[in-house]
Scaffold this motif. Structure first.
Motif, PDB file in Angstrom:
ATOM      1  N   VAL A  29     103.491  10.114  44.519  1.00  0.00           N
ATOM      2  CA  VAL A  29     102.223  10.799  44.781  1.00  0.00           C
ATOM      3  C   VAL A  29     101.379   9.960  45.742  1.00  0.00           C
ATOM      4  CG1 VAL A  29     100.039  11.592  43.762  1.00  0.00           C
ATOM      5  CG2 VAL A  29     102.202  12.032  42.577  1.00  0.00           C
ATOM      6  N   ILE A  30     101.392   8.645  45.539  1.00  0.00           N
ATOM      7  CA  ILE A  30     100.611   7.752  46.408  1.00  0.00           C
ATOM      8  C   ILE A  30     101.115   7.835  47.850  1.00  0.00           C
ATOM      9  CG2 ILE A  30     100.184   5.300  46.911  1.00  0.00           C
ATOM     10  CD1 ILE A  30     100.061   4.951  43.771  1.00  0.00           C
ATOM     11  N   LYS A  31     102.442   7.820  48.012  1.00  0.00           N
ATOM     12  CA  LYS A  31     103.028   7.924  49.356  1.00  0.00           C
ATOM     13  C   LYS A  31     102.610   9.245  50.009  1.00  0.00           C
ATOM     14  CE  LYS A  31     107.519   7.763  49.522  1.00  0.00           C
ATOM     15  NZ  LYS A  31     108.941   7.432  49.393  1.00  0.00           N
ATOM     16  N   VAL A  36      99.060  12.440  53.742  1.00  0.00           N
ATOM     17  CA  VAL A  36      98.045  13.474  53.997  1.00  0.00           C
ATOM     18  C   VAL A  36      96.810  12.838  54.647  1.00  0.00           C
ATOM     19  CG1 VAL A  36      96.454  15.125  52.912  1.00  0.00           C
ATOM     20  CG2 VAL A  36      98.847  15.032  52.178  1.00  0.00           C
ATOM     21  N   MET A  37      96.392  11.683  54.108  1.00  0.00           N
ATOM     22  CA  MET A  37      95.215  11.001  54.671  1.00  0.00           C
ATOM     23  C   MET A  37      95.465  10.592  56.124  1.00  0.00           C
ATOM     24  SD  MET A  37      92.388  10.690  53.047  1.00  0.00           S
ATOM     25  CE  MET A  37      91.904  11.382  51.460  1.00  0.00           C
ATOM     26  N   LYS A  38      96.683  10.132  56.406  1.00  0.00           N
ATOM     27  CA  LYS A  38      97.017   9.752  57.784  1.00  0.00           C
ATOM     28  C   LYS A  38      96.935  10.957  58.701  1.00  0.00           C
ATOM     29  CE  LYS A  38      99.897   5.771  57.112  1.00  0.00           C
ATOM     30  NZ  LYS A  38     101.229   5.450  56.637  1.00  0.00           N
ATOM     31  N   HIS A  43      94.130  13.827  63.085  1.00  0.00           N
ATOM     32  CA  HIS A  43      93.376  14.947  63.674  1.00  0.00           C
ATOM     33  C   HIS A  43      91.942  14.532  64.010  1.00  0.00           C
ATOM     34  CE1 HIS A  43      96.383  18.069  63.404  1.00  0.00           C
ATOM     35  NE2 HIS A  43      96.672  17.692  62.174  1.00  0.00           N
ATOM     36  N   THR A  44      91.351  13.708  63.130  1.00  0.00           N
ATOM     37  CA  THR A  44      89.980  13.244  63.383  1.00  0.00           C
ATOM     38  C   THR A  44      89.946  12.384  64.649  1.00  0.00           C
ATOM     39  OG1 THR A  44      89.557  13.271  61.018  1.00  0.00           O
ATOM     40  CG2 THR A  44      87.993  12.049  62.357  1.00  0.00           C
ATOM     41  N   GLY A  45      90.945  11.521  64.787  1.00  0.00           N
ATOM     42  CA  GLY A  45      91.025  10.669  65.976  1.00  0.00           C
ATOM     43  C   GLY A  45      91.222  11.488  67.245  1.00  0.00           C
ATOM     44  N   ARG A  92      95.017   2.001  47.733  1.00  0.00           N
ATOM     45  CA  ARG A  92      93.627   1.526  47.767  1.00  0.00           C
ATOM     46  C   ARG A  92      92.681   2.444  47.001  1.00  0.00           C
ATOM     47  NH1 ARG A  92      92.970   1.263  54.059  1.00  0.00           N
ATOM     48  NH2 ARG A  92      90.880   0.480  53.626  1.00  0.00           N
ATOM     49  N   ALA A  93      93.228   3.257  46.103  1.00  0.00           N
ATOM     50  CA  ALA A  93      92.379   4.175  45.338  1.00  0.00           C
ATOM     51  C   ALA A  93      91.728   3.424  44.172  1.00  0.00           C
ATOM     52  CB  ALA A  93      93.211   5.346  44.829  1.00  0.00           C
ATOM     53  N   LEU A  94      90.419   3.285  44.232  1.00  0.00           N
ATOM     54  CA  LEU A  94      89.703   2.509  43.208  1.00  0.00           C
ATOM     55  C   LEU A  94      89.608   3.280  41.886  1.00  0.00           C
ATOM     56  CD1 LEU A  94      86.782   1.043  45.371  1.00  0.00           C
ATOM     57  CD2 LEU A  94      88.686  -0.239  44.331  1.00  0.00           C
ATOM     58  N   LYS A 103      81.031  12.341  40.649  1.00  0.00           N
ATOM     59  CA  LYS A 103      80.675  11.768  41.944  1.00  0.00           C
ATOM     60  C   LYS A 103      81.843  11.935  42.935  1.00  0.00           C
ATOM     61  CE  LYS A 103      78.991   7.482  43.944  1.00  0.00           C
ATOM     62  NZ  LYS A 103      78.965   6.027  43.781  1.00  0.00           N
ATOM     63  N   PHE A 104      83.057  11.757  42.425  1.00  0.00           N
ATOM     64  CA  PHE A 104      84.231  11.937  43.286  1.00  0.00           C
ATOM     65  C   PHE A 104      84.340  13.393  43.734  1.00  0.00           C
ATOM     66  CE2 PHE A 104      88.831  12.630  44.017  1.00  0.00           C
ATOM     67  CZ  PHE A 104      89.005  11.725  45.047  1.00  0.00           C
ATOM     68  N   ASP A 105      84.141  14.292  42.777  1.00  0.00           N
ATOM     69  CA  ASP A 105      84.202  15.724  43.076  1.00  0.00           C
ATOM     70  C   ASP A 105      83.168  16.091  44.150  1.00  0.00           C
ATOM     71  OD1 ASP A 105      85.293  18.316  42.536  1.00  0.00           O
ATOM     72  OD2 ASP A 105      83.381  18.811  41.573  1.00  0.00           O
ATOM     73  N   ALA A 110      81.758  17.600  49.713  1.00  0.00           N
ATOM     74  CA  ALA A 110      81.044  17.287  50.958  1.00  0.00           C
ATOM     75  C   ALA A 110      82.023  17.274  52.134  1.00  0.00           C
ATOM     76  CB  ALA A 110      80.335  15.944  50.843  1.00  0.00           C
ATOM     77  N   PHE A 111      83.215  16.735  51.896  1.00  0.00           N
ATOM     78  CA  PHE A 111      84.266  16.701  52.917  1.00  0.00           C
ATOM     79  C   PHE A 111      84.706  18.130  53.274  1.00  0.00           C
ATOM     80  CE2 PHE A 111      89.094  16.025  53.378  1.00  0.00           C
ATOM     81  CZ  PHE A 111      89.028  15.878  54.752  1.00  0.00           C
ATOM     82  N   GLN A 112      84.889  18.957  52.256  1.00  0.00           N
ATOM     83  CA  GLN A 112      85.307  20.340  52.505  1.00  0.00           C
ATOM     84  C   GLN A 112      84.232  21.091  53.299  1.00  0.00           C
ATOM     85  OE1 GLN A 112      86.119  21.376  48.409  1.00  0.00           O
ATOM     86  NE2 GLN A 112      88.307  20.931  48.621  1.00  0.00           N
TER      87      GLN A 112
HETATM   88  C1  HEC Z   1      87.248  12.415  48.433  1.00  0.00           C
HETATM   89  C2  HEC Z   1      87.639  11.136  48.975  1.00  0.00           C
HETATM   90  C3  HEC Z   1      88.103  10.984  50.389  1.00  0.00           C
HETATM   91  C4  HEC Z   1      87.709  11.678  51.504  1.00  0.00           C
HETATM   92  C5  HEC Z   1      86.685  12.785  51.615  1.00  0.00           C
HETATM   93  C6  HEC Z   1      88.450  11.124  52.599  1.00  0.00           C
HETATM   94  N1  HEC Z   1      89.265  10.125  52.166  1.00  0.00           N
HETATM   95 FE1  HEC Z   1      90.558   9.060  53.299  1.00  0.00          FE
HETATM   96  N2  HEC Z   1      91.155   8.030  51.650  1.00  0.00           N
HETATM   97  C7  HEC Z   1      90.624   8.144  50.392  1.00  0.00           C
HETATM   98  C8  HEC Z   1      91.234   7.185  49.503  1.00  0.00           C
HETATM   99  C9  HEC Z   1      90.906   6.975  48.041  1.00  0.00           C
HETATM  100  C10 HEC Z   1      92.200   6.502  50.265  1.00  0.00           C
HETATM  101  C11 HEC Z   1      93.178   5.424  49.775  1.00  0.00           C
HETATM  102  C12 HEC Z   1      94.408   6.167  49.239  1.00  0.00           C
HETATM  103  C13 HEC Z   1      95.570   5.299  48.886  1.00  0.00           C
HETATM  104  O1  HEC Z   1      95.666   4.158  49.373  1.00  0.00           O
HETATM  105  O2  HEC Z   1      96.429   5.778  48.123  1.00  0.00           O
HETATM  106  C14 HEC Z   1      92.110   7.052  51.615  1.00  0.00           C
HETATM  107  C15 HEC Z   1      92.900   6.630  52.684  1.00  0.00           C
HETATM  108  C16 HEC Z   1      92.737   7.043  53.989  1.00  0.00           C
HETATM  109  C17 HEC Z   1      93.501   6.553  55.120  1.00  0.00           C
HETATM  110  C18 HEC Z   1      94.594   5.482  55.053  1.00  0.00           C
HETATM  111  C19 HEC Z   1      95.922   6.139  54.742  1.00  0.00           C
HETATM  112  C20 HEC Z   1      97.033   5.095  54.669  1.00  0.00           C
HETATM  113  O3  HEC Z   1      97.267   4.564  53.584  1.00  0.00           O
HETATM  114  O4  HEC Z   1      97.603   4.795  55.716  1.00  0.00           O
HETATM  115  C21 HEC Z   1      93.037   7.187  56.228  1.00  0.00           C
HETATM  116  C22 HEC Z   1      93.541   7.020  57.659  1.00  0.00           C
HETATM  117  C23 HEC Z   1      91.984   8.075  55.800  1.00  0.00           C
HETATM  118  N3  HEC Z   1      91.826   7.973  54.445  1.00  0.00           N
HETATM  119  C24 HEC Z   1      91.276   8.878  56.672  1.00  0.00           C
HETATM  120  C25 HEC Z   1      90.281   9.770  56.257  1.00  0.00           C
HETATM  121  C26 HEC Z   1      89.444  10.528  57.156  1.00  0.00           C
HETATM  122  C27 HEC Z   1      89.518  10.447  58.673  1.00  0.00           C
HETATM  123  C28 HEC Z   1      88.628  11.281  56.377  1.00  0.00           C
HETATM  124  C29 HEC Z   1      87.582  12.268  56.812  1.00  0.00           C
HETATM  125  C30 HEC Z   1      87.861  13.164  57.893  1.00  0.00           C
HETATM  126  C31 HEC Z   1      88.926  10.968  54.991  1.00  0.00           C
HETATM  127  N4  HEC Z   1      89.924  10.040  54.965  1.00  0.00           N
HETATM  128  C32 HEC Z   1      88.289  11.551  53.914  1.00  0.00           C
HETATM  129  C33 HEC Z   1      89.652   9.025  50.001  1.00  0.00           C
HETATM  130  C34 HEC Z   1      89.062   9.976  50.817  1.00  0.00           C
END
Ligand code: HEC
Length: 153
Positions: A29-31, A36-38, A43-45, A92-94, A103-105, A110-112
């Motif tokens: 799940v973390i991977k 997804v965050m990347k 897209h933001t970049g 890095r998820a605290l 607060k997380f919700d 806010a992001f949505q």
């Molecule tokens: C609701 C919370 C939340 C929002 C909103 C959010 N992030 Fe994150 N993001 C996280 C957390 C927590 C992590 C660390 C996750 C982990 O390490 O498993 C993270 C990790 C990341 C990473 C690093 C991924 C990696 O491990 O390589 C990037 C890049 C990133 N976020 C970009 C963004 C950008 C850009 C936005 C806004 C457009 C955004 N995030 C919005 C919570 C959030």
């Protein structure tokens, strides 16, 4: 022969089921969450490149904004219990995410909202408004990262 084939099929079925149960194991799940965050970061970049005038692809911004908005719908389920950075490696998820769910919700919402707004701004098609929309989006990233994401080690 038939028995042998049946045994193979049964074996496959067992493996498939086992994988279905193992798939959501915390490390996986973390991977997935980081992928997804990347993608969101990518897209933001890309939008930032347009806003800074580094590239002239203003017509692409709506597609990036829509992708971010779609991804923003996934974020809420990317943090199941047991995937915090104290109980699992390489993330890095605290723990505050689970200690302060309201607060997380709010940070997710806010992001949505910011990504939905950016879609609207992008589709309206006035490039001079893109910067403001991107700034609001960036604030929503920080609004979650600051309280809920650990510093890079
Ligand atoms: C609701 C919370 C939340 C929002 C909103 C959010 N992030 Fe994150 N993001 C996280 C957390 C927590 C992590 C660390 C996750 C982990 O390490 O498993 C993270 C990790 C990341 C990473 C690093 C991924 C990696 O491990 O390589 C990037 C890049 C990133 N976020 C970009 C963004 C950008 C850009 C936005 C806004 C457009 C955004 N995030 C919005 C919570 C959030």
């Amino acid at each position: 022969m038939r028995k042998a084939i049946f045994a193979v099929i049964l074996g496959l079925a067992t493996v498939t089921t086992a994988q279905a149960f193992a798939a959501d194991e915390p490390g996986n799940v973390i991977k997935y969450r980081q992928a997804v965050m990347k993608a969101i970061g990518g897209h933001t970049g890309a939008i930032a490149g347009v806003v800074k005038g580094e590239v002239s692809f203003a017509g692409d911004v709506a597609a990036h904004a829509r992708a971010i908005q779609e991804m923003s719908q996934l974020v809420a389920h990317l943090f199941p219990k047991g995937t915090d950075n104290e109980s699992q490696a390489k993330n890095r998820a605290l723990p505050a995410i689970w200690a302060e769910p309201a607060k997380f919700d709010a940070a997710v919402k806010a992001f949505q909202a910011a990504s939905a707004n950016l879609v609207k701004v992008a589709q309206a098609g006035d490039p001079s408004a893109f910067g403001g929309g991107l700034q609001q989006l960036g604030k929503s990233c920080g609004g979650c990262h600051k309280p809920f994401r650990a510093e890079k080690k």
